[in-house]
Scaffold this motif. Structure first.
Motif, PDB file in Angstrom:
ATOM      1  N   SER A 180     -30.401 -80.881  12.473  1.00 26.56           N
ATOM      2  CA  SER A 180     -30.546 -81.776  11.322  1.00 26.56           C
ATOM      3  C   SER A 180     -31.500 -82.931  11.602  1.00 26.56           C
ATOM      4  O   SER A 180     -31.611 -83.848  10.788  1.00 26.56           O
ATOM      5  N   ASP A 181     -32.181 -82.885  12.736  1.00 24.75           N
ATOM      6  CA  ASP A 181     -33.134 -83.927  13.117  1.00 24.75           C
ATOM      7  C   ASP A 181     -34.561 -83.395  13.089  1.00 24.75           C
ATOM      8  O   ASP A 181     -34.789 -82.189  13.086  1.00 24.75           O
ATOM      9  N   ILE A 182     -35.512 -84.324  13.106  1.00 28.02           N
ATOM     10  CA  ILE A 182     -36.883 -83.991  13.459  1.00 28.02           C
ATOM     11  C   ILE A 182     -37.126 -84.516  14.866  1.00 28.02           C
ATOM     12  O   ILE A 182     -36.522 -85.515  15.276  1.00 28.02           O
ATOM     13  N   VAL A 183     -38.011 -83.843  15.595  1.00 29.08           N
ATOM     14  CA  VAL A 183     -38.404 -84.284  16.931  1.00 29.08           C
ATOM     15  C   VAL A 183     -39.919 -84.403  16.950  1.00 29.08           C
ATOM     16  O   VAL A 183     -40.628 -83.464  16.563  1.00 29.08           O
ATOM     17  N   TYR A 184     -40.429 -85.545  17.389  1.00 26.69           N
ATOM     18  CA  TYR A 184     -41.867 -85.781  17.433  1.00 26.69           C
ATOM     19  C   TYR A 184     -42.488 -84.999  18.591  1.00 26.69           C
ATOM     20  O   TYR A 184     -42.037 -85.102  19.733  1.00 26.69           O
ATOM     21  N   GLN A 211     -40.319 -79.977   5.678  1.00 23.26           N
ATOM     22  CA  GLN A 211     -39.848 -78.777   6.368  1.00 23.26           C
ATOM     23  C   GLN A 211     -38.557 -78.249   5.755  1.00 23.26           C
ATOM     24  O   GLN A 211     -38.377 -77.034   5.614  1.00 23.26           O
ATOM     25  N   LEU A 212     -37.665 -79.143   5.355  1.00 23.86           N
ATOM     26  CA  LEU A 212     -36.439 -78.707   4.694  1.00 23.86           C
ATOM     27  C   LEU A 212     -36.751 -78.051   3.349  1.00 23.86           C
ATOM     28  O   LEU A 212     -36.084 -77.089   2.948  1.00 23.86           O
ATOM     29  N   ALA A 213     -37.769 -78.561   2.654  1.00 22.78           N
ATOM     30  CA  ALA A 213     -38.126 -78.021   1.345  1.00 22.78           C
ATOM     31  C   ALA A 213     -38.626 -76.585   1.430  1.00 22.78           C
ATOM     32  O   ALA A 213     -38.604 -75.859   0.435  1.00 22.78           O
ATOM     33  N   ALA A 214     -39.074 -76.174   2.617  1.00 21.97           N
ATOM     34  CA  ALA A 214     -39.588 -74.811   2.791  1.00 21.97           C
ATOM     35  C   ALA A 214     -38.475 -73.797   3.059  1.00 21.97           C
ATOM     36  O   ALA A 214     -38.744 -72.593   3.114  1.00 21.97           O
ATOM     37  N   LEU A 215     -37.238 -74.270   3.208  1.00 21.75           N
ATOM     38  CA  LEU A 215     -36.117 -73.389   3.521  1.00 21.75           C
ATOM     39  C   LEU A 215     -35.321 -73.062   2.259  1.00 21.75           C
ATOM     40  O   LEU A 215     -35.354 -73.805   1.279  1.00 21.75           O
ATOM     41  N   ALA A 271     -29.270 -72.301   1.175  1.00 22.02           N
ATOM     42  CA  ALA A 271     -28.172 -72.016   2.102  1.00 22.02           C
ATOM     43  C   ALA A 271     -28.520 -72.463   3.518  1.00 22.02           C
ATOM     44  O   ALA A 271     -27.673 -72.993   4.250  1.00 22.02           O
ATOM     45  N   GLU A 272     -29.796 -72.258   3.903  1.00 23.74           N
ATOM     46  CA  GLU A 272     -30.237 -72.683   5.230  1.00 23.74           C
ATOM     47  C   GLU A 272     -30.246 -74.204   5.341  1.00 23.74           C
ATOM     48  O   GLU A 272     -29.882 -74.765   6.378  1.00 23.74           O
ATOM     49  N   VAL A 273     -30.645 -74.869   4.267  1.00 24.42           N
ATOM     50  CA  VAL A 273     -30.623 -76.333   4.260  1.00 24.42           C
ATOM     51  C   VAL A 273     -29.194 -76.835   4.440  1.00 24.42           C
ATOM     52  O   VAL A 273     -28.935 -77.757   5.218  1.00 24.42           O
ATOM     53  N   ASP A 274     -28.257 -76.232   3.717  1.00 26.80           N
ATOM     54  CA  ASP A 274     -26.847 -76.632   3.842  1.00 26.80           C
ATOM     55  C   ASP A 274     -26.362 -76.455   5.278  1.00 26.80           C
ATOM     56  O   ASP A 274     -25.667 -77.318   5.823  1.00 26.80           O
ATOM     57  N   ARG A 275     -26.712 -75.327   5.889  1.00 21.68           N
ATOM     58  CA  ARG A 275     -26.268 -75.054   7.256  1.00 21.68           C
ATOM     59  C   ARG A 275     -26.844 -76.055   8.235  1.00 21.68           C
ATOM     60  O   ARG A 275     -26.130 -76.591   9.095  1.00 21.68           O
ATOM     61  N   ILE A 276     -28.136 -76.336   8.102  1.00 19.32           N
ATOM     62  CA  ILE A 276     -28.808 -77.249   9.031  1.00 19.32           C
ATOM     63  C   ILE A 276     -28.260 -78.662   8.909  1.00 19.32           C
ATOM     64  O   ILE A 276     -27.954 -79.325   9.906  1.00 19.32           O
TER      65      ILE A 276
END
Length: 269
Positions: A113-117, A148-152, A155-160
């Motif tokens: 659920s994070d982004i990493v630089y 990046q979340l918008a590309a999923l 259901a995948e967004v909910d899981r992440i």
């Protein structure tokens, strides 16, 4: 306590070693054996053996009666970035964008659920958040995460997003599921994301997706500004077109890189 894995091939000793490395934080760069054992959830004899092994390998050094990481641990993260070739592809494009905007530019990827630089060209400014390679933030409150979340699929967004953040940062704004879904639909439709002080006061950014040769979103790239210096109108009207152009160039170059045949030379002898 034994380190729990997900199957018979799980290597507990390796997991414990990584737990020890990640136990070190910016606020505690030097830790005693007892502190390391407590932070990693290990017995002291186990933590001691792991620290001595890491010390022999060059990842840890003795310091001020305790232990500290060495710069060699950066090799672990840099190896990931180098393996993708993303930094080498993106760097000249990012540098040109920074020269035009005089604002910092970063690339980040989703990790839970994070982004990493993973790449950054910075401009020294008074900004509320310190960012460097490896820094993680909650994805939903960042422009880099939204694209990046918008590309999923939903259901995948909910899981992440059900996974807890490991950033240690409490976002300034919390979105409901309805607000989140509506915002991601908008990002998906227009192809870019804006964050205006949702993560922290004073932080304003716009991001675009980076894609591989198949069109899959593999990362996000942003222009980061201070809200007191850069109005939203300037960010969207002046910086966003340049950012979209840069994202397109990086994606095209990365797609070309993927088509280059990889030649493996046999070892001597």
């Amino acid at each position: 306590m034994p380190r729990e894995g997900t199957g018979p091939d799980f290597i507990e000793a390796l997991a414990r070693g990584l737990d020890v490395i990640t136990a070190f934080e910016a606020r505690r760069p030097v830790m005693s054996l007892a502190q390391v054992a407590e932070a990693a959830g290990l017995a002291r004899p186990t933590a001691r053996r792991i620290l001595l092994t890491l010390q022999e390998l060059g990842y840890v050094r003795a310091a001020d009666g305790g232990y500290a990481l060495t710069p060699r641990v950066l090799d672990l993260g840099v190896a990931y970035v180098r393996s993708m070739g993303l930094w080498e592809v993106a760097r000249p494009h990012m540098e040109r964008l920074v020269a035009k905007t005089n604002e910092s530019c970063s690339i980040a990827q989703l990790d839970g659920s994070d982004i990493v630089y993973v790449a950054r060209v910075a401009v020294p400014k008074i900004v509320a958040l310190a960012v460097q390679i490896g820094t993680r933030f909650p994805a939903l409150q960042t422009s880099l995460g939204k694209v990046q979340l918008a590309a999923l699929d939903p259901a995948e967004v909910d899981r992440i997003l059900a996974e807890p953040s490991r950033s240690g940062l409490e976002p300034r704004v919390q979105l409901t599921k309805a607000e989140r879904d509506a915002e991601l639909r908008e990002v998906r439709a227009r192809g870019w994301a804006l964050t205006d002080e949702q993560l922290a006061r004073g932080i304003r950014s716009v991001a675009a997706p980076l894609r591989d040769g198949s069109g899959k979103v593999i990362a996000g790239i942003n222009v980061n500004t201070h809200a007191a210096e850069t109005p939203v109108e300037q960010l969207l009207e002046e910086y966003l077109p340049m950012l979209l152009h840069t994202a397109g160039e990086i994606s095209a170059d990365f797609a070309r890189l993927e088509t280059v045949p990889q030649v493996t030379r046999p070892a001597a002898g």
